[in-house]
Design an enzyme around this catalytic site. Structure first.
Site, short mmCIF file in Angstrom:
data_model
loop_
_atom_site.label_atom_id
_atom_site.label_comp_id
_atom_site.label_asym_id
_atom_site.label_seq_id
_atom_site.Cartn_x
_atom_site.Cartn_y
_atom_site.Cartn_z
N MET A 31 0.85 -1.20 0.00
CA MET A 31 0.00 0.00 0.00
C MET A 31 0.89 1.25 0.00
O MET A 31 0.43 2.34 0.36
CB MET A 31 -0.94 -0.01 1.21
CG MET A 31 -1.89 -1.22 1.17
SD MET A 31 -3.42 -0.97 2.08
CE MET A 31 -2.78 -0.76 3.72
N ASN A 33 4.12 3.88 0.94
CA ASN A 33 4.80 4.40 2.13
C ASN A 33 5.87 3.38 2.57
O ASN A 33 5.90 2.90 3.71
CB ASN A 33 3.79 4.66 3.26
CG ASN A 33 4.40 5.56 4.31
OD1 ASN A 33 4.44 5.22 5.47
ND2 ASN A 33 4.94 6.69 3.90
N LEU A 34 6.72 3.08 1.63
CA LEU A 34 7.61 1.93 1.77
C LEU A 34 8.76 2.19 2.74
O LEU A 34 9.25 3.30 2.86
CB LEU A 34 8.18 1.57 0.39
CG LEU A 34 7.10 1.33 -0.69
CD1 LEU A 34 7.76 1.01 -2.02
CD2 LEU A 34 6.15 0.22 -0.28
N GLY A 37 11.27 -2.80 5.58
CA GLY A 37 10.52 -4.06 5.59
C GLY A 37 10.06 -4.43 4.19
O GLY A 37 10.23 -5.56 3.72
N HIS A 38 9.49 -3.44 3.47
CA HIS A 38 9.06 -3.70 2.09
C HIS A 38 10.26 -4.02 1.21
O HIS A 38 10.21 -4.89 0.33
CB HIS A 38 8.35 -2.48 1.51
CG HIS A 38 7.09 -2.10 2.20
ND1 HIS A 38 7.01 -1.01 3.04
CD2 HIS A 38 5.86 -2.66 2.20
CE1 HIS A 38 5.78 -0.91 3.51
NE2 HIS A 38 5.06 -1.90 3.03
N GLY A 156 5.08 -10.56 3.85
CA GLY A 156 5.84 -10.49 5.08
C GLY A 156 5.18 -11.28 6.21
O GLY A 156 3.95 -11.33 6.31
N GLN A 162 -2.70 -12.33 7.86
CA GLN A 162 -2.87 -12.05 6.42
C GLN A 162 -2.15 -13.10 5.59
O GLN A 162 -2.70 -13.65 4.63
CB GLN A 162 -2.33 -10.66 6.12
CG GLN A 162 -2.20 -10.35 4.64
CD GLN A 162 -1.83 -8.90 4.38
OE1 GLN A 162 -2.67 -8.03 4.44
NE2 GLN A 162 -0.58 -8.63 4.05
N LEU A 193 9.15 -3.19 11.91
CA LEU A 193 8.96 -2.02 11.05
C LEU A 193 7.53 -2.02 10.49
O LEU A 193 7.02 -3.06 10.07
CB LEU A 193 9.97 -2.02 9.90
CG LEU A 193 11.44 -1.99 10.28
CD1 LEU A 193 12.29 -1.69 9.05
CD2 LEU A 193 11.74 -0.96 11.37
O1 PAF Z 1 -0.08 -5.86 3.60
C1 PAF Z 1 -0.50 -4.91 2.91
O2 PAF Z 1 0.15 -3.91 2.71
C2 PAF Z 1 -1.90 -5.01 2.29
O3 PAF Z 1 -2.79 -5.68 3.14
C3 PAF Z 1 -1.89 -5.66 0.90
C4 PAF Z 1 -1.43 -7.10 0.94
C5 PAF Z 1 -1.00 -4.85 -0.04
C6 PAF Z 1 -3.32 -5.66 0.31
O4 PAF Z 1 -3.81 -4.37 0.18
#
Ligand code: PAF
Length: 292
Positions: A31, A33-34, A37-38, A156, A162, A193
């Site tokens: 989503m 705002n990296l 962690g991303h 992650g 999730q 993070l």
């Molecule tokens: O983990 C996230 O950032 C969100 O839940 C995802 C998987 C991008 C779905 O919108």
């Protein structure tokens, strides 16, 4: 060079070219705002594929009416800049109208199709205080999988529930996608993070590290053969003592099924916590392996 793509038709052209040259595609949904962690997910994706696609889409469907959809930070330019430094091939940032042409941004409204994961995975843990959240996540992730059509995807472990739901969805719906899980990235004091950490005041930021310490204390207790009931009760008190304003849950579960576990079983266990500092809700977890 990283290509920033907003339209699905444009992406499909590129995908066709990659398919023609048998390129293996890894997909990292975000989503935006990296943070580090991303980036660790992206680096893992790069190890497993020829091309990496990162999506940036703040999914209205997974936010409840009183959640932080409006204040969720949108930082597309800096995100794309960082991803191009990493050598990501495509950033896919679709418009909400193209993703949800038939749907209001409210999970209860609209005429669109939804993906409903089984209640035993969604009515627990974060699902208890965020009704509809995982329906929103499963719906967007399936849609993005169908748009990107990757061979593999990286999620992650920080968002453990999730991850479990996405793995279950891929298996139940026979999606030809390999799900790779990436370990949680932590600050030096152990705080996982998260984009939400930036909402914390200086004092709250210091208090926040108590979550990881509490996870470690429970892990130690489980390894000593203690029952999770007692450890959970102590952990709740400790978090409040450390300044947390509320504890949504402290739970010990089976690492795959997420069923409640009283002791460390043969398959190990996952300890999960969600707790609030002011209006900021933090989640974290720790997997404990059974002794060999
Ligand atoms: O983990 C996230 O950032 C969100 O839940 C995802 C998987 C991008 C779905 O919108």
């Amino acid at each position: 060079m990283t290509q920033l793509i907003h339209q699905l038709a444009h992406w499909r052209d590129i995908r066709q070219q990659w398919q023609d040259s048998s390129q293996r595609i890894a997909f990292v949904p975000t989503m935006g705002n990296l943070h580090e962690g991303h980036f660790s997910l992206v680096k893992l994706a790069q190890q497993h594929a020829d091309k990496v696609v990162v999506s940036i889409f703040v999914n209205p469907l997974q936010f409840g009416p009183n959640e932080d959809f409006d204040r969720y930070p949108r930082t597309l330019n800096t995100d794309v800049e960082a991803l191009s430094q990493l050598g990501v091939d495509v950033v896919f940032a679709p418009d909400v109208d193209e993703v949800y042409p038939d749907m209001t941004s409210d999970i209860s409204g609209g005429e669109g199709f939804l993906v409903l994961p089984p209640p035993k995975l969604t009515n627990i843990l974060c699902g208890e205080s965020r009704p509809g959240h995982f329906t929103g996540v499963a719906t967007i992730v399936l849609k993005l999988f169908n748009m990107i059509q990757p061979q593999l995807t990286v999620f992650g472990e920080k968002d453990y529930q999730q991850l479990a739901i996405i793995k279950a969805m891929v298996s139940a719906l026979n999606l030809p996608i390999k799900v790779i899980s990436a370990p949680t990235c932590r600050a030096a004091d152990g705080l996982a993070l998260s984009s939400r950490n930036q909402y914390l005041s200086l004092t709250q930021r210091q208090q926040a590290s108590a979550i990881y310490k509490t996870l470690q204390t429970i892990a130690f207790g489980l390894r000593q053969g203690q029952s999770s009931d007692v450890l959970i009760e102590q952990a709740r008190h400790e978090l409040i003592y450390q300044g947390f304003d509320g504890v949504d849950y402290v739970s010990v579960r089976h690492p795959d099924s997420l069923a409640v576990q009283n002791f460390l079983g043969n398959d190990g266990a996952v300890i999960l916590i969600a707790a609030r500092l002011g209006t900021t809700r933090l989640i974290d977890n720790l997997v404990v392996m059974a002794e060999a």
